[in-house]
Design a protein around this motif. Structure first.
Motif, PDB file in Angstrom:
ATOM      1  N   PRO A  71      75.889  45.699  57.741  1.00 25.21           N
ATOM      2  CA  PRO A  71      77.363  45.719  57.796  1.00 25.21           C
ATOM      3  C   PRO A  71      77.983  45.138  56.518  1.00 25.21           C
ATOM      4  O   PRO A  71      77.336  44.345  55.817  1.00 25.21           O
ATOM      5  N   PRO A  72      79.239  45.516  56.198  1.00 28.99           N
ATOM      6  CA  PRO A  72      79.900  44.981  54.997  1.00 28.99           C
ATOM      7  C   PRO A  72      79.898  43.453  54.989  1.00 28.99           C
ATOM      8  O   PRO A  72      80.073  42.822  56.033  1.00 28.99           O
ATOM      9  N   GLY A  73      79.671  42.880  53.818  1.00 30.16           N
ATOM     10  CA  GLY A  73      79.666  41.428  53.681  1.00 30.16           C
ATOM     11  C   GLY A  73      78.342  40.772  53.997  1.00 30.16           C
ATOM     12  O   GLY A  73      78.209  39.555  53.911  1.00 30.16           O
ATOM     13  N   LEU A 132      82.933  44.801  50.450  1.00 29.48           N
ATOM     14  CA  LEU A 132      82.718  46.232  50.221  1.00 29.48           C
ATOM     15  C   LEU A 132      81.590  46.733  51.115  1.00 29.48           C
ATOM     16  O   LEU A 132      80.680  45.988  51.469  1.00 29.48           O
ATOM     17  N   SER A 133      81.644  48.021  51.426  1.00 32.71           N
ATOM     18  CA  SER A 133      80.613  48.625  52.271  1.00 32.71           C
ATOM     19  C   SER A 133      79.259  48.639  51.568  1.00 32.71           C
ATOM     20  O   SER A 133      79.183  48.723  50.334  1.00 32.71           O
ATOM     21  N   ASN A 134      78.191  48.558  52.350  1.00 37.40           N
ATOM     22  CA  ASN A 134      76.836  48.660  51.814  1.00 37.40           C
ATOM     23  C   ASN A 134      76.314  50.094  51.862  1.00 37.40           C
ATOM     24  O   ASN A 134      75.129  50.340  51.616  1.00 37.40           O
ATOM     25  N   ASP A 135      77.190  51.032  52.215  1.00 40.25           N
ATOM     26  CA  ASP A 135      76.799  52.436  52.313  1.00 40.25           C
ATOM     27  C   ASP A 135      77.451  53.220  51.175  1.00 40.25           C
ATOM     28  O   ASP A 135      78.670  53.208  51.059  1.00 40.25           O
ATOM     29  N   PRO A 136      76.721  53.909  50.301  1.00 34.33           N
ATOM     30  CA  PRO A 136      75.251  53.989  50.248  1.00 34.33           C
ATOM     31  C   PRO A 136      74.607  52.744  49.640  1.00 34.33           C
ATOM     32  O   PRO A 136      73.474  52.444  49.914  1.00 34.33           O
ATOM     33  N   SER A 137      75.379  52.019  48.787  1.00 32.27           N
ATOM     34  CA  SER A 137      74.891  50.736  48.257  1.00 32.27           C
ATOM     35  C   SER A 137      76.083  49.964  47.698  1.00 32.27           C
ATOM     36  O   SER A 137      77.064  50.572  47.263  1.00 32.27           O
TER      37      SER A 137
END
Length: 335
Positions: free
Chosen positions: A35-37, A170-175
């Motif tokens: 998840p983000p963070g 920020l989102s971890n998708d895609p990185s």
């Protein structure tokens, strides 16, 4: 003709690929996204690899059109990396090597990146900038070793970017690094940040702390998150370009090859190309298929080792979290 199967799982990417004489037959990958963070922890990452490895292995074999009986060697990432994820994939490599009665080779993760980069780009004898979530090194080949000319003295450049992405949620998708790169493209105002080059080495932890402590204030003062991403990228990439240029001059080299997950970053490639153009050198880089951790790079390096006669005893088929690039004797190059 060597057919090699490679398994990679040193961080949050689980990759399995098959190479046949320098040709990619399959390159399957599954990424553990948090998840983000949040970062990815060894225990949960290893669990992700265990849950997905049989499917990724089946996909890799199905896509390649190769039968297990035709494979010549099984290759796995011996290190460096996170202990639990490395071990979870090494167990699978040992199991299929025994089931299929195949030789097993442990590959240095960094050398996997270098050999895949050389194969895909055609770079002959480049000065290599290896930049990823866990590693930052400037490398060149000399006398049967990949010698480290400069490196980070604390955290890796990818780790610095990932941890700053957590500050901005920020989102971890895609990185996280990819999302910072996209935001940085919209940044307008540059903030002066600490610039930390020490000889041939770089340091990122101070810059990260500086940004973590002041991010809120910068945002209150009218800077946008995009400005922060832009300023961080410009500063840390300038440090990498400076140290790479120094190594290029020292080695009297005419080629630079960027490898590792951060090597996908188009701004880093752009800055490095400008330096190379000014020096009359040539830049080589690959896209996300081969920059980001994958199984075929392990297969390619393993195939080179296997072809040059490298063998590994069964009792040596362990993993090591700290496996230096210059520990490996490069038996497959004679330049």
């Amino acid at each position: 003709m060597v057919i090699a199967l490679g398994l990679e799982g040193s961080a949050n990417k689980l990759g399995i690929g098959i190479m046949k004489d320098g040709k990619v037959l399959s390159n399957c990958r599954k990424t553990y996204i948090t998840p983000p963070g949040e970062g990815f922890l060894p225990k949960e990452t290893a669990e992700h690899h265990r849950q997905n490895v049989t499917k990724v292995l089946k996909d890799a074999i199905d896509q390649s059109g190769v039968k297990p009986s035709e494979i010549d060697v099984i290759c796995y990432t011996k290190g460096p990396g996170m202990g639990a994820p490395l071990a979870s994939v090494a167990v699978v490599a040992r199991t299929i090597a025994q089931l299929w009665n195949k030789p097993l080779l442990g590959v240095n993760h960094c050398i996997g990146h270098i050999e895949m980069g050389r194969l895909i780009t055609g770079a002959a004898n480049p000065t290599v900038l290896y930049v990823s979530g866990g590693n930052t090194q400037i490398i060149a080949y000399s006398r049967e070793r990949y010698r480290i000319f400069g490196e980070t003295i604390d955290i890796a450049v990818g780790n610095c970017l990932d941890r700053f992405a957590r500050v901005l949620k920020l989102s971890n998708d895609p990185s996280p690094g990819y999302n910072i790169e996209q935001m940085a493209k919209k940044g307008k105002k540059y903030i002066q940040l600490p610039y930390c080059v020490k000889g041939m080495d770089v340091s990122f932890s101070g810059i990260l702390t500086f940004m973590e402590e002041r991010a809120e204030k910068f945002l209150k003062d009218g800077y946008t998150p995009e400005d922060l991403c832009f300023s961080l990228q410009e500063t840390i990439f300038a440090m990498l370009v400076e140290t790479t240029e120094r190594a290029l001059a020292h080695c009297n080299s005419q080629e630079v090859l960027i490898v590792g997950g951060v090597g996908c970053n188009e701004r880093l490639q752009e800055m490095m190309k400008q330096m190379c153009d000014e020096r009359g050198a040539k830049l080589f880089a690959t896209d996300e298929r081969f920059c980001i951790d994958n199984g075929v790079m392990i297969a390619q390096a393993g195939a080179e080792m296997f072809s040059s006669g490298t063998k590994m005893k069964w009792e040596d088929c362990f993993i090591t979290q700290r496996y230096r690039t210059d520990e490996v004797k490069v038996t497959w190059r004679n330049d």
